[in-house]
Write a protein that holds these residues in place. Structure first.
Motif, PDB file in Angstrom:
ATOM      1  N   PHE A   1       0.854  -1.175   0.000  1.00 28.15           N
ATOM      2  CA  PHE A   1       0.000   0.000   0.000  1.00 28.15           C
ATOM      3  C   PHE A   1       0.896   1.233   0.000  1.00 28.15           C
ATOM      4  O   PHE A   1       1.996   1.225   0.559  1.00 28.15           O
ATOM      5  CB  PHE A   1      -0.914   0.014   1.224  1.00 28.15           C
ATOM      6  N   VAL A   2       0.412   2.304  -0.621  1.00 31.42           N
ATOM      7  CA  VAL A   2       1.189   3.541  -0.719  1.00 31.42           C
ATOM      8  C   VAL A   2       0.526   4.596   0.164  1.00 31.42           C
ATOM      9  O   VAL A   2      -0.673   4.866   0.025  1.00 31.42           O
ATOM     10  CB  VAL A   2       1.263   4.045  -2.168  1.00 31.42           C
ATOM     11  N   VAL A   3       1.291   5.185   1.074  1.00 32.75           N
ATOM     12  CA  VAL A   3       0.790   6.227   1.962  1.00 32.75           C
ATOM     13  C   VAL A   3       1.713   7.430   1.874  1.00 32.75           C
ATOM     14  O   VAL A   3       2.852   7.328   1.426  1.00 32.75           O
ATOM     15  CB  VAL A   3       0.682   5.730   3.419  1.00 32.75           C
ATOM     16  N   SER A   4       1.218   8.583   2.314  1.00 36.76           N
ATOM     17  CA  SER A   4       2.005   9.803   2.160  1.00 36.76           C
ATOM     18  C   SER A   4       1.754  10.755   3.313  1.00 36.76           C
ATOM     19  O   SER A   4       0.657  10.795   3.890  1.00 36.76           O
ATOM     20  CB  SER A   4       1.645  10.491   0.833  1.00 36.76           C
ATOM     21  N   ASP A   5       2.803  11.546   3.627  1.00 32.88           N
ATOM     22  CA  ASP A   5       2.668  12.625   4.609  1.00 32.88           C
ATOM     23  C   ASP A   5       2.430  13.958   3.919  1.00 32.88           C
ATOM     24  O   ASP A   5       2.516  15.022   4.548  1.00 32.88           O
ATOM     25  CB  ASP A   5       3.914  12.703   5.491  1.00 32.88           C
ATOM     26  N   GLY A   6       2.142  13.934   2.643  1.00 34.78           N
ATOM     27  CA  GLY A   6       1.929  15.143   1.872  1.00 34.78           C
ATOM     28  C   GLY A   6       3.131  15.531   1.037  1.00 34.78           C
ATOM     29  O   GLY A   6       3.008  16.277   0.064  1.00 34.78           O
ATOM     30  N   THR A   7       4.297  15.019   1.433  1.00 33.16           N
ATOM     31  CA  THR A   7       5.531  15.319   0.699  1.00 33.16           C
ATOM     32  C   THR A   7       6.196  14.048   0.189  1.00 33.16           C
ATOM     33  O   THR A   7       6.538  13.939  -0.991  1.00 33.16           O
ATOM     34  CB  THR A   7       6.518  16.088   1.592  1.00 33.16           C
TER      35      THR A   7
END
Length: 407
Positions: free
Chosen positions: A104-110
């Motif tokens: 799964f791909v997750v992000s902190d916005g950057t």
């Protein structure tokens, strides 16, 4: 003797590192999506006391092998094992596991991160998030997967109304009856319901029927092409050679300004035999406006919105990342991995595509720690540590004997 002592020290250090890895594995035996690690050892550079020699050219003397003394052991690698394991059922809609390869791909916005732990939730803003607040990434249904994925949000989703496009009838008309009435509901372009009455009557021609469409609200609804004829074959099946016209609805009066609609009719699933009449009419394509009520997720990672009007539609596609060398990923804590120079760049696509595993909704991937193996490795590491400590103890006793020679 000092050489052997330092070799023993290197052995202590290496086996202590192995115990650290084993301890971390055991502590994460119940961690969702955890991938265990292993330690491998390698020898340290050996000191050459005497080099090897080739056989003499005259054949009088044979060759000799080199005389080398090893200088101990070091940690060769600490590998992350990405082998598959079982899943546990939770029945929570947003709990997901991947059956096969991928992350799964997750992000902190950057920055983007990758995880096998699918214990996701929806925050108050409607974002699908991992436990640490990182947002799960995906695409809208009409977006190409080559585009950068974005944060999945399921808040404030709504479905505009749609006008009915046609009427499909099925069931049997009793050959012994002369007429039958059936009331159907259709929707206009604003999602309002309207009742239409279909009346089926036998004509003087054998196996032929006539239909008539009427409404109790004739003041506000004008019906065009409101009647027609259709036939059945001698075996009771519908005669497909009959051509049915489209029924038109024009709105006026209190419905003035509402778009007219055209209803395509399909009687091909009707029969005529001596059984009871059980006609059923289904309107196609029409529904009132709706707001999101709940979501579901399928094996390909489609997030499906379920609406208050009884309809459903695709809302998002969950992104799955695949790496050429997943063992090269760097652990950053919280069940997350980060790409490295040796993992390569991720290839993003849908679940079940190009070698990516499918998604099991309502389940979580368990840790792949094998307790039996870990305890066995712990015993081996303990014995290795003990043996190396004996090297140091024995070397110390030999040095003591050497010191005592002067007495």
């Amino acid at each position: 003797m000092l050489r052997s002592m330092f070799s023993g020290v290197s052995g202590l250090r290496a086996h202590q590192m192995q115990m650290d890895v084993i301890g971390n594995n055991i502590s994460n035996v119940n961690t969702v999506g955890y991938k265990s690690s292993r330690v491998t050892f390698q020898e340290i550079f050996s000191q050459t006391l005497k080099p090897s020699s080739a056989p003499a050219a005259n054949g009088m003397r044979g060759g000799t092998n080199a005389q080398q003394v090893g200088l101990g052991v070091s940690v060769g690698s600490i590998d992350v094992l990405h082998n598959r394991t079982g899943v546990q059922r939770t029945d929570k809609v947003t709990d997901l596991s991947i059956e096969g390869d991928g992350f799964f791909v997750v992000s902190d916005g950057t920055n983007s991160f990758y995880t096998r732990a699918g214990n996701f939730d929806v925050d108050r803003a409607g974002n699908m998030v991992a436990p640490g607040g990182l947002k799960v990434l995906g695409w809208k249904p009409d977006e190409d997967v080559s585009a950068p994925p974005k944060a999945i949000n399921v808040a404030n989703l709504s479905m505009p109304p749609a006008a009915t496009k046609g009427m499909n009838f099925s069931g049997n008309l009793d050959i012994n009856s002369d007429n039958y009435e059936y009331t159907v509901t259709v929707f206009d372009s604003l999602g309002r319901e309207h009742k239409l009455k279909y009346e089926f009557k036998k004509t003087a021609t054998p196996n032929e029927w006539e239909y008539t469409v009427t409404t109790d609200d004739a003041i506000n609804i004008e019906i065009s092409n409101a009647s027609g004829k259709f036939k059945f074959k001698n075996d009771g099946k519908y005669d497909t050679t009959a051509s049915l016209g489209d029924v038109g609805l024009t709105f006026k009066g209190k419905y003035a300004g509402t778009e007219s609609i055209t209803l395509k009719q399909d009687f091909s699933n009707m029969t005529q035999n001596g059984g009871p009449t059980d006609i059923k009419g289904d309107q196609q394509g029409g529904y009132a406006a709706g707001v999101i009520d709940s979501i579901s997720i399928d094996a390909n990672g489609y997030i499906i919105g379920l609406y208050t009007n009884g309809q459903s539609q695709l809302e998002w596609k969950i992104a799955i990342g695949k790496f050429t060398n997943p063992a090269g990923l760097t652990k950053i804590g919280n069940n997350m991995f980060q790409r490295s120079s040796n993992s390569g760049e991720p290839s993003l696509d849908m679940a079940g595509v190009a070698g990516r595993g499918v998604i099991n909704p309502g389940t979580l991937e368990m840790s792949n720690v094998d307790l039996a193996k870990e305890f066995t490795d712990m015993i081996v590491a303990q014995r290795g540590f003990q043996a190396n400590s004996r090297i140091i103890t024995t070397s110390d006793e030999l040095l003591q004997e050497l010191v005592n020679l002067k007495r």
